[in-house]
Design a protein around this motif. Structure first.
Motif, mmCIF file in Angstrom:
data_model
loop_
_atom_site.group_PDB
_atom_site.id
_atom_site.type_symbol
_atom_site.label_atom_id
_atom_site.label_comp_id
_atom_site.label_asym_id
_atom_site.label_seq_id
_atom_site.Cartn_x
_atom_site.Cartn_y
_atom_site.Cartn_z
ATOM 1 N N ASN A 19 0.993 -0.830 0.029
ATOM 2 C CA ASN A 19 -0.328 0.034 -0.229
ATOM 3 C C ASN A 19 0.450 1.422 -0.058
ATOM 4 O OD1 ASN A 19 -2.625 -1.445 0.164
ATOM 5 N ND2 ASN A 19 -2.855 -1.748 2.524
ATOM 6 N N ARG A 20 2.226 1.785 0.377
ATOM 7 C CA ARG A 20 2.677 2.390 0.468
ATOM 8 C C ARG A 20 3.956 2.979 -1.013
ATOM 9 N NH1 ARG A 20 6.935 2.721 5.344
ATOM 10 N NH2 ARG A 20 7.144 4.568 4.636
ATOM 11 N N PHE A 22 1.784 1.528 -3.577
ATOM 12 C CA PHE A 22 0.636 2.390 -4.489
ATOM 13 C C PHE A 22 0.484 4.221 -4.206
ATOM 14 C CE2 PHE A 22 -2.937 3.090 -5.213
ATOM 15 C CZ PHE A 22 -3.825 2.913 -6.746
ATOM 16 N N LEU A 23 0.505 4.500 -2.861
ATOM 17 C CA LEU A 23 0.283 5.591 -2.319
ATOM 18 C C LEU A 23 1.701 6.485 -3.192
ATOM 19 C CD1 LEU A 23 -1.870 4.847 0.594
ATOM 20 C CD2 LEU A 23 -2.765 6.177 -0.935
ATOM 21 N N ARG A 24 2.550 5.263 -2.896
ATOM 22 C CA ARG A 24 3.002 6.875 -3.461
ATOM 23 C C ARG A 24 3.828 7.085 -4.537
ATOM 24 N NH1 ARG A 24 7.637 3.458 -2.658
ATOM 25 N NH2 ARG A 24 7.675 3.070 -0.239
ATOM 26 N N CYS A 26 1.361 7.128 -6.796
ATOM 27 C CA CYS A 26 -0.102 7.617 -6.672
ATOM 28 C C CYS A 26 0.564 9.150 -6.208
ATOM 29 C CB CYS A 26 -1.315 7.275 -5.533
ATOM 30 S SG CYS A 26 -2.364 5.764 -6.706
ATOM 31 N N TYR A 27 0.777 9.539 -5.655
ATOM 32 C CA TYR A 27 1.800 10.835 -5.334
ATOM 33 C C TYR A 27 2.554 11.685 -6.098
ATOM 34 C CZ TYR A 27 4.413 15.146 -2.983
ATOM 35 O OH TYR A 27 4.627 16.438 -2.153
ATOM 36 N N TRP A 31 -2.442 12.844 -8.584
ATOM 37 C CA TRP A 31 -3.297 11.441 -7.998
ATOM 38 C C TRP A 31 -3.665 11.710 -7.256
ATOM 39 C CZ3 TRP A 31 -1.739 6.104 -10.683
ATOM 40 C CH2 TRP A 31 -1.719 6.670 -12.178
ATOM 41 N N ILE A 32 -2.697 11.937 -6.024
ATOM 42 C CA ILE A 32 -3.192 12.207 -4.914
ATOM 43 C C ILE A 32 -2.718 13.638 -4.429
ATOM 44 C CG2 ILE A 32 -4.242 10.248 -3.201
ATOM 45 C CD1 ILE A 32 -1.471 9.343 -2.501
ATOM 46 N N LEU A 35 1.602 13.130 0.110
ATOM 47 C CA LEU A 35 2.211 11.615 0.547
ATOM 48 C C LEU A 35 1.930 11.339 2.238
ATOM 49 C CD1 LEU A 35 3.536 9.502 -0.315
ATOM 50 C CD2 LEU A 35 5.744 10.510 -0.021
ATOM 51 N N THR A 37 2.605 8.493 3.885
ATOM 52 C CA THR A 37 2.541 7.259 4.194
ATOM 53 C C THR A 37 3.388 7.226 5.633
ATOM 54 O OG1 THR A 37 4.262 7.250 2.333
ATOM 55 C CG2 THR A 37 1.829 6.236 1.453
#
Length: 57
Positions: A19-20, A22-24, A26-27, A31-32, A35, A37
């Protein structure tokens, strides 16, 4: 989550790392906006110590 689903700490840590990452991504793609995380940390897992069983004479 760990207690409800009877997951091992190693399993939870793999999911956290995934998840970290994927979120990185996206950042980096924009998209987000934030950050967040940095607050996600992995679980500390207990290391089991194994003893060798020897036959006693």
């Amino acid at each position: 989550m760990l207690n409800d689903q009877c997951l091992q700490p190693t399993t939870v840590n793999v999911r956290i790392r995934t998840n970290r990452a994927f979120l990185r991504y996206c950042y980096q793609e924009g998209w987000i906006e934030a950050l967040f995380t940095k607050n996600l940390s992995q679980l500390k897992s207990l290391k089991m110590k194994y003893r060798h069983l020897h036959q006693q004479k």
